[in-house]
Scaffold this motif. Structure first.
Motif, PDB file in Angstrom:
ATOM      1  N   ALA A 220       7.340   3.044 -12.250  1.00  0.00           N
ATOM      2  CA  ALA A 220       6.006   2.441 -12.133  1.00  0.00           C
ATOM      3  C   ALA A 220       5.862   1.163 -12.957  1.00  0.00           C
ATOM      4  O   ALA A 220       4.928   0.383 -12.741  1.00  0.00           O
ATOM      5  CB  ALA A 220       4.936   3.453 -12.547  1.00  0.00           C
ATOM      6  N   LYS A 249       8.019   4.393  -3.644  1.00  0.00           N
ATOM      7  CA  LYS A 249       6.920   4.494  -2.680  1.00  0.00           C
ATOM      8  C   LYS A 249       5.646   4.979  -3.357  1.00  0.00           C
ATOM      9  O   LYS A 249       4.547   4.463  -3.079  1.00  0.00           O
ATOM     10  CB  LYS A 249       7.307   5.428  -1.537  1.00  0.00           C
ATOM     11  N   ALA A 250       5.778   5.939  -4.271  1.00  0.00           N
ATOM     12  CA  ALA A 250       4.602   6.464  -4.967  1.00  0.00           C
ATOM     13  C   ALA A 250       3.934   5.385  -5.817  1.00  0.00           C
ATOM     14  O   ALA A 250       2.703   5.346  -5.921  1.00  0.00           O
ATOM     15  CB  ALA A 250       5.002   7.655  -5.838  1.00  0.00           C
ATOM     16  N   ALA A 251       4.750   4.522  -6.401  1.00  0.00           N
ATOM     17  CA  ALA A 251       4.210   3.455  -7.251  1.00  0.00           C
ATOM     18  C   ALA A 251       3.885   2.190  -6.458  1.00  0.00           C
ATOM     19  O   ALA A 251       3.418   1.197  -7.030  1.00  0.00           O
ATOM     20  CB  ALA A 251       5.199   3.124  -8.357  1.00  0.00           C
ATOM     21  N   LYS A 252       4.143   2.230  -5.159  1.00  0.00           N
ATOM     22  CA  LYS A 252       3.874   1.096  -4.262  1.00  0.00           C
ATOM     23  C   LYS A 252       4.589  -0.178  -4.716  1.00  0.00           C
ATOM     24  O   LYS A 252       4.012  -1.268  -4.753  1.00  0.00           O
ATOM     25  CB  LYS A 252       2.370   0.865  -4.131  1.00  0.00           C
ATOM     26  N   ILE A 253       5.865  -0.016  -5.060  1.00  0.00           N
ATOM     27  CA  ILE A 253       6.687  -1.142  -5.478  1.00  0.00           C
ATOM     28  C   ILE A 253       7.231  -1.860  -4.243  1.00  0.00           C
ATOM     29  O   ILE A 253       7.708  -1.219  -3.299  1.00  0.00           O
ATOM     30  CB  ILE A 253       7.871  -0.677  -6.351  1.00  0.00           C
ATOM     31  N   ASN A 254       7.152  -3.164  -4.258  1.00  0.00           N
ATOM     32  CA  ASN A 254       7.692  -3.980  -3.165  1.00  0.00           C
ATOM     33  C   ASN A 254       9.213  -3.853  -3.158  1.00  0.00           C
ATOM     34  O   ASN A 254       9.892  -4.330  -4.074  1.00  0.00           O
ATOM     35  CB  ASN A 254       7.273  -5.437  -3.369  1.00  0.00           C
ATOM     36  N   HIS A 255       9.756  -3.188  -2.154  1.00  0.00           N
ATOM     37  CA  HIS A 255      11.200  -3.002  -2.122  1.00  0.00           C
ATOM     38  C   HIS A 255      11.726  -2.897  -0.700  1.00  0.00           C
ATOM     39  O   HIS A 255      11.003  -2.506   0.220  1.00  0.00           O
ATOM     40  CB  HIS A 255      11.598  -1.733  -2.885  1.00  0.00           C
TER      41      HIS A 255
END
Length: 297
Positions: A220, A249-255
């Motif tokens: 996160a 995905k849970a932290a909504k990281i651009n990846h």
């Protein structure tokens, strides 16, 4: 002479070699384990090991004295790390305006000729590239891959991680740079790329190639966009991907993540038979496109 590929070796030999390269098996372990496969192929186990080992000169793409680049070795302070860092700094010989920067992090052998060549390739794409040698305070890359792996086990990884943090800070402050720093790393270096993404809130982009994933609790903290490359045949590293993906995905990281089916761990390293030309070409084009997108605007 026809260049050997991973298809020329029994899968068990490739597994043994991966264990050997990453310190999970000794040279003797490899030779004993590979002996029966060597006999079937009509060669010796020592011959198999030699065939799998890097051929730096044959793979070199950009010569150190190429007129299109300016390359030098520089030392910088790392007070909370190992005290000093020495690395390979490569710039385009002619540049209009300030350029983005890329930190290049080697595998678990230190700054060998292959990583220096990678650094020069990046500079030719109009970046300032810097590749530190984690082995510097132990005498630097010794010119021998076996000796380099042995030295690597002696590193204090906490201090070494701080060396790479300081290297990123050095790039950010370069007067001819635009202040944006990306990182690309391979194997061990891929793990460092993931680590730096959790550690540096101002990191502009991170590209780990088949690297160890960070702790889920740290994901996160990531602010940088990630481009993640995995080999299709790499159980050791890929085992950590599902949990990493879930945390991203849970932290909504651009990846973005890509798994290159059929390729071996180390597929981008064109000095060894594990090199996969198709996968490497695609992964590298995606990497440069990613850096252009996130480091130039």
């Amino acid at each position: 002479m026809t260049r050997k590929t991973a298809d020329d070796f029994h899968p068990e030999v490739l597994k043994l070699f991966d264990q050997y390269v990453h310190g999970q098996a000794s040279r003797r372990d490899f030779l004993v384990g590979a002996a029966k496969y060597a006999a079937l192929a009509g060669v010796t186990a020592t011959g198999l090991l030699a065939a799998l080992s890097p051929q730096f000169a044959a793979a070199q793409q950009v010569k150190p004295d190429d007129a299109r680049i300016s390359a030098s070795y520089v030392e910088i302070d790392s007070p909370n790390g190992n005290g000093k860092i020495r690395g390979y700094l490569v710039k385009p010989a002619k540049a209009a305006g300030k350029l983005p920067t890329v930190l290049v992090v080697h595998e678990n052998r230190g700054l060998n000729p292959h990583i220096e060549d990678i650094t020069r390739r990046i500079a030719l794409d109009n970046f300032i590239a810097f590749a530190p040698d984690a082995l510097f305070t132990l005498g630097g890359y010794p010119g021998d891959e076996d000796k380099a792996r042995e030295l690597f086990q002696k590193l204090d990884q906490t201090k070494t991680q701080e060396d790479f943090v300081n290297a990123a800070s050095y790039l950010k402050k370069l007067p001819d740079a635009n202040g944006k720093v990306g990182v690309v790393g391979f194997c061990y270096g891929g793990g460092i790329a993931n680590f730096l993404a959790t550690r540096l809130p101002d990191l502009a982009a991170a590209v780990p190639f088949y690297g160890r994933q960070p702790e889920a609790a740290d994901v996160a903290k990531i602010k940088a966009p990630l481009l993640i490359h995995y080999a299709g045949v790499d159980d050791r590293i890929n085992a950590g991907w599902p949990a990493y993906e879930t945390a991203l995905k849970a932290a909504k990281i651009n990846h973005q993540a890509f798994i290159y089916e059929g390729s071996q761990h180390g597929f981008n390293n064109d000095t060894t038979p594990r090199f996969d030309e198709k996968a490497a070409k695609l992964a590298w084009s995606r990497t440069i496109e990613f850096f252009n997108k996130h480091l130039r605007t």
